[in-house]
Design an enzyme around this catalytic site. Structure first.
Site, PDB file in Angstrom:
ATOM      1  N   LYS A  39       0.860  -1.193   0.000  1.00  0.00           N
ATOM      2  CA  LYS A  39       0.000   0.000   0.000  1.00  0.00           C
ATOM      3  C   LYS A  39       0.889   1.233   0.000  1.00  0.00           C
ATOM      4  O   LYS A  39       1.916   1.245   0.687  1.00  0.00           O
ATOM      5  CB  LYS A  39      -0.869   0.019   1.269  1.00  0.00           C
ATOM      6  CG  LYS A  39      -2.099   0.862   1.132  1.00  0.00           C
ATOM      7  CD  LYS A  39      -3.196   0.073   0.435  1.00  0.00           C
ATOM      8  CE  LYS A  39      -4.411   0.882   0.135  1.00  0.00           C
ATOM      9  NZ  LYS A  39      -5.452   0.073  -0.498  1.00  0.00           N
ATOM     10  N   GLY A  89     -23.688   3.020   1.424  1.00  0.00           N
ATOM     11  CA  GLY A  89     -22.691   3.650   0.560  1.00  0.00           C
ATOM     12  C   GLY A  89     -23.109   3.545  -0.896  1.00  0.00           C
ATOM     13  O   GLY A  89     -23.236   2.445  -1.426  1.00  0.00           O
ATOM     14  N   GLY A 101     -21.437   4.810  -3.490  1.00  0.00           N
ATOM     15  CA  GLY A 101     -20.261   5.228  -4.262  1.00  0.00           C
ATOM     16  C   GLY A 101     -20.062   4.337  -5.478  1.00  0.00           C
ATOM     17  O   GLY A 101     -21.022   3.732  -5.972  1.00  0.00           O
ATOM     18  N   HIS A 102     -18.814   4.244  -5.916  1.00  0.00           N
ATOM     19  CA  HIS A 102     -18.530   3.485  -7.141  1.00  0.00           C
ATOM     20  C   HIS A 102     -19.016   2.045  -7.050  1.00  0.00           C
ATOM     21  O   HIS A 102     -19.676   1.547  -7.946  1.00  0.00           O
ATOM     22  CB  HIS A 102     -17.028   3.501  -7.420  1.00  0.00           C
ATOM     23  CG  HIS A 102     -16.523   4.852  -7.794  1.00  0.00           C
ATOM     24  ND1 HIS A 102     -15.855   5.668  -6.914  1.00  0.00           N
ATOM     25  CD2 HIS A 102     -16.632   5.539  -8.945  1.00  0.00           C
ATOM     26  CE1 HIS A 102     -15.557   6.801  -7.520  1.00  0.00           C
ATOM     27  NE2 HIS A 102     -16.027   6.751  -8.747  1.00  0.00           N
ATOM     28  N   VAL A 103     -18.700   1.367  -5.943  1.00  0.00           N
ATOM     29  CA  VAL A 103     -19.069  -0.049  -5.825  1.00  0.00           C
ATOM     30  C   VAL A 103     -20.523  -0.196  -5.365  1.00  0.00           C
ATOM     31  O   VAL A 103     -21.283  -0.989  -5.930  1.00  0.00           O
ATOM     32  CB  VAL A 103     -18.144  -0.799  -4.841  1.00  0.00           C
ATOM     33  CG1 VAL A 103     -18.485  -2.279  -4.823  1.00  0.00           C
ATOM     34  CG2 VAL A 103     -16.684  -0.617  -5.215  1.00  0.00           C
TER      35      VAL A 103
HETATM   36  P1  NAD Z   1     -16.480   5.578  -2.955  1.00  0.00           P
HETATM   37  O1  NAD Z   1     -15.683   6.621  -2.260  1.00  0.00           O
HETATM   38  O2  NAD Z   1     -16.816   5.741  -4.389  1.00  0.00           O
HETATM   39  O3  NAD Z   1     -17.881   5.353  -2.182  1.00  0.00           O
HETATM   40  C1  NAD Z   1     -18.030   5.348  -0.796  1.00  0.00           C
HETATM   41  C2  NAD Z   1     -19.381   5.983  -0.513  1.00  0.00           C
HETATM   42  O4  NAD Z   1     -19.691   5.806   0.863  1.00  0.00           O
HETATM   43  C3  NAD Z   1     -19.411   7.494  -0.762  1.00  0.00           C
HETATM   44  O5  NAD Z   1     -20.494   7.799  -1.618  1.00  0.00           O
HETATM   45  C4  NAD Z   1     -19.600   8.095   0.631  1.00  0.00           C
HETATM   46  O6  NAD Z   1     -20.355   9.281   0.614  1.00  0.00           O
HETATM   47  C5  NAD Z   1     -20.329   6.981   1.333  1.00  0.00           C
HETATM   48  N1  NAD Z   1     -20.236   6.986   2.787  1.00  0.00           N
HETATM   49  C6  NAD Z   1     -19.204   7.310   3.590  1.00  0.00           C
HETATM   50  N2  NAD Z   1     -19.532   7.170   4.877  1.00  0.00           N
HETATM   51  C7  NAD Z   1     -20.818   6.716   4.893  1.00  0.00           C
HETATM   52  C8  NAD Z   1     -21.719   6.361   5.920  1.00  0.00           C
HETATM   53  N3  NAD Z   1     -21.383   6.425   7.205  1.00  0.00           N
HETATM   54  N4  NAD Z   1     -22.965   5.959   5.580  1.00  0.00           N
HETATM   55  C9  NAD Z   1     -23.337   5.874   4.282  1.00  0.00           C
HETATM   56  N5  NAD Z   1     -22.510   6.195   3.258  1.00  0.00           N
HETATM   57  C10 NAD Z   1     -21.268   6.615   3.569  1.00  0.00           C
HETATM   58  O7  NAD Z   1     -15.696   4.196  -2.697  1.00  0.00           O
HETATM   59  P2  NAD Z   1     -15.846   2.836  -3.489  1.00  0.00           P
HETATM   60  O8  NAD Z   1     -14.789   2.750  -4.524  1.00  0.00           O
HETATM   61  O9  NAD Z   1     -17.272   2.620  -3.867  1.00  0.00           O
HETATM   62  O10 NAD Z   1     -15.430   1.794  -2.347  1.00  0.00           O
HETATM   63  C11 NAD Z   1     -16.322   1.495  -1.285  1.00  0.00           C
HETATM   64  C12 NAD Z   1     -15.613   0.599  -0.292  1.00  0.00           C
HETATM   65  O11 NAD Z   1     -15.204  -0.604  -0.931  1.00  0.00           O
HETATM   66  C13 NAD Z   1     -14.331   1.198   0.320  1.00  0.00           C
HETATM   67  O12 NAD Z   1     -14.215   0.733   1.637  1.00  0.00           O
HETATM   68  C14 NAD Z   1     -13.234   0.589  -0.536  1.00  0.00           C
HETATM   69  O13 NAD Z   1     -12.005   0.528   0.175  1.00  0.00           O
HETATM   70  C15 NAD Z   1     -13.795  -0.785  -0.800  1.00  0.00           C
HETATM   71  N6  NAD Z   1     -13.281  -1.428  -2.013  1.00  0.00           N
HETATM   72  C16 NAD Z   1     -13.438  -0.830  -3.210  1.00  0.00           C
HETATM   73  C17 NAD Z   1     -12.950  -1.470  -4.350  1.00  0.00           C
HETATM   74  C18 NAD Z   1     -13.136  -0.848  -5.710  1.00  0.00           C
HETATM   75  O14 NAD Z   1     -12.952  -1.563  -6.710  1.00  0.00           O
HETATM   76  N7  NAD Z   1     -13.518   0.418  -5.814  1.00  0.00           N
HETATM   77  C19 NAD Z   1     -12.320  -2.702  -4.256  1.00  0.00           C
HETATM   78  C20 NAD Z   1     -12.184  -3.301  -2.999  1.00  0.00           C
HETATM   79  C21 NAD Z   1     -12.679  -2.648  -1.879  1.00  0.00           C
END
Ligand code: NAD
Length: 365
Positions: A74, A175, A177-179
Site C-alpha cells: 500500500k 454507501g 459510491g462506485h461499488v
Molecule cells: P467511494 O468513495 O466511491 O464510495 C463510498 C461511498 O460511501 C461514498 O459515496 C460516501 O459518501 C459513502 N459513505 C461514507 N460514509 C458513509 C456512511 N457512514 N454511511 C453511508 N454512506 C457513507 O468508494 P468505493 O470505490 O465505492 O469503495 C467502497 C468501499 O469498498 C471502500 O471501503 C473501498 O475501500 C472498498 N473497495 C473498493 C474497491 C473498488 O474496486 N472500488 C475494491 C475493494 C474494496
C-alpha cells in the site's frame, strides 16, 4: 513492522514538489506486492503509517485467498485537499520513487486516486496497474468488484438460507459510491428488493432505489446488509443492532476488531469476510499480465469464482467452529506458508514483469 509482520516500509520525500509518501510492503512471498495508492489528509505521520501497515496486510490476505501470484502492499501519500488534482510533476516524482523499489511494489487505484493518477505514475515506472484501458490497463475496478460481491453474497445466502437465489431478497446497501451504486443495480437486475443509504443523499437518490437515512441503515430490517462505505462499521454494538441474516459488502476492514466477529457469530449472522468477497478489483488487475493481455470477459469469469471461495471459507468456519474472518485468515496464511519462498527480488523473471515492462513504452514521453 513486527506487529503486522511487514517485509519493508519505505518513506519517500521530494521537498521541492511537496511529496511525502510511505510505501508499506507487507509480503512478496507469493509475488510482487500489489496495492492502491491512497491520497489522503493525515493529521500525523503516525496515522499514515498505521493506515499503510493495516491496509497492506489486508492486501496480502486478499491476494492469497483469491489464489493470485502476488503479495500485498500500500502507498499512502500525504495530500491535504481531496478535491485538488495532482500535477504531472508530482505524479512523475511519485512514479520515480515507486520505480526505486524495482517492482517489489505495484501501484493501483485506491480511495482518492483515479486512472489519471496511474497514467501519470506510469510515465516514470512500469510498476503501476489500473492504467488507461486503451494502453493495456484494466481501467476502473469498481464494476468488477461489485460483480464479485454479488457472487460472494450468493454463497453467503446459501449458508444462511440454503439457497443462493437473490430474487426476492431484501438487501440494504450502505454507501452509494462506485461499488455500492453498481452493486445495487446488479441486485435490482437479480430481482432483489434493494434500499440504499449514503451520507451524500443526492448520491443515494441517483441510484433509483428506495433511500434510507444513513444513521438508520445498520438497524434496517433486511436479509442482507452490504457495507460499501468505510471500514470499521462492524463493532460489538453495531452487531447487536443489526436486523439481518447476512453481512456481505465491499468495504475494506469492516470488522473493527475480533470482538465484532465474535458478536456476529453469537447472533448467528453469516459474515462473508470483506477481503474474500471484494477481491474482484485485484482479480481484474491480474488480467493485465494474463497471456494475450487484459480481457474483460476473462476478468469477470475469474471473479465469479468468488462464490466458490466464499462458500469454502464459510464451510471451513462451520466445520472448525471458528469465525469466517478467522477461517479466511488461516486459508491465506496456509497458502503463503506453502509457497515456501522468500521475498521477491527486483528483476526476478515472471510473466507479470515481462507484461508490465513491455507496455511501459506507450507511457513514456
Ligand atoms: P467511494 O468513495 O466511491 O464510495 C463510498 C461511498 O460511501 C461514498 O459515496 C460516501 O459518501 C459513502 N459513505 C461514507 N460514509 C458513509 C456512511 N457512514 N454511511 C453511508 N454512506 C457513507 O468508494 P468505493 O470505490 O465505492 O469503495 C467502497 C468501499 O469498498 C471502500 O471501503 C473501498 O475501500 C472498498 N473497495 C473498493 C474497491 C473498488 O474496486 N472500488 C475494491 C475493494 C474494496
Amino acid at each position: 513492522m513486527l506487529t503486522y509482520e511487514h517485509e519493508q516500509v519505505t518513506y519517500f520525500a521530494d521537498p521541492a514538489i511537496g511529496l511525502r509518501a510511505i510505501v508499506a510492503i507487507h509480503s512478496t512471498v507469493l509475488g510482487p506486492a500489489l496495492g492502491g495508492v491512497r491520497f489522503w489528509h493525515y493529521a500525523r505521520e503516525e496515522d499514515a503509517r498505521t493506515d499503510a501497515l493495516r491496509l497492506s496486510q489486508a492486501m496480502t490476505m486478499k491476494a492469497a485467498v483469491a489464489g493470485l501470484a502476488q503479495g500485498g502492499g500500500k502507498a499512502v501519500v500525504f495530500w491535504d485537499d481531496p478535491h485538488a488534482p495532482r500535477s504531472d510533476a508530482f505524479l512523475r516524482s511519485l512514479g520515480r520513487w515507486i520505480d526505486v523499489l524495482g517492482g517489489r511494489y505495484l501501484a493501483a487505484e485506491d480511495v482518492g486516486a483515479s486512472q489519471r493518477d496511474m497514467d501519470g505514475i506510469a510515465r516514470e515506472t512500469p510498476w503501476v496497474t489500473g492504467v488507461d484501458p486503451a494502453r493495456g490497463g484494466s481501467g476502473d475496478p469498481s464494476p468488477v468488484t461489485a460483480f464479485g460481491v454479488l457472487h460472494g453474497m450468493r454463497a453467503a445466502c446459501v449458508a444462511a438460507f440454503g439457497s443462493g437465489e437473490l430474487a426476492g431478497r431484501r438487501v440494504v446497501v450502505q454507501g452509494a459510491g462506485h461499488v455500492g451504486a453498481c452493486l445495487a443495480r446488479l441486485l435490482v437486475d437479480a430481482g432483489s428488493h434493494v434500499a440504499i443509504a449514503d451520507i451524500d443523499a443526492d448520491k443515494a437518490r441517483a441510484v433509483g432505489v428506495p433511500v434510507l437515512a444513513s444513521d438508520e441503515v445498520m438497524s434496517a430490517d433486511c436479509d442482507v446488509f452490504a457495507p460499501c462505505a468505510l471500514g470499521g462499521v462492524l463493532t460489538r454494538a453495531s452487531a447487536a443492532a443489526l436486523r439481518c441474516a447476512v453481512v456481505c459488502g465491499a468495504a475494506n476492514n469492516q470488522l473493527l476488531d475480533d470482538d465484532a466477529a465474535d458478536a456476529l457469530e453469537a447472533r448467528g449472522i453469516v459474515y462473508a469476510p470483506d477481503y474474500v468477497v471484494n477481491a474482484g478489483g485485484i482479480i481484474n488487475i491480474a488480467q493485465e499480465w494474463a497471456p494475450g493481455g487484459y480481457d474483460a470477459d476473462r476478468a469477470y469469469a475469474e471473479t465469479a469464482r468468488i462464490a466458490d471461495t466464499t462458500g469454502r471459507v464459510l464451510a471451513t468456519a462451520r466445520e472448525e467452529r471458528i469465525t469466517p474472518a478467522r477461517a479466511a485468515d488461516e486459508l491465506a496464511r496456509r497458502r503463503i506458508a506453502a509457497a515456501g519462498r522468500g521475498p521477491y527480488r527486483p528483476g526476478e523473471p515472471s510473466a507479470m514483469r515481462d507484461a508490465l515492462v513491455a507496455r511501459h513504452d506507450v507511457f513514456k514521453d
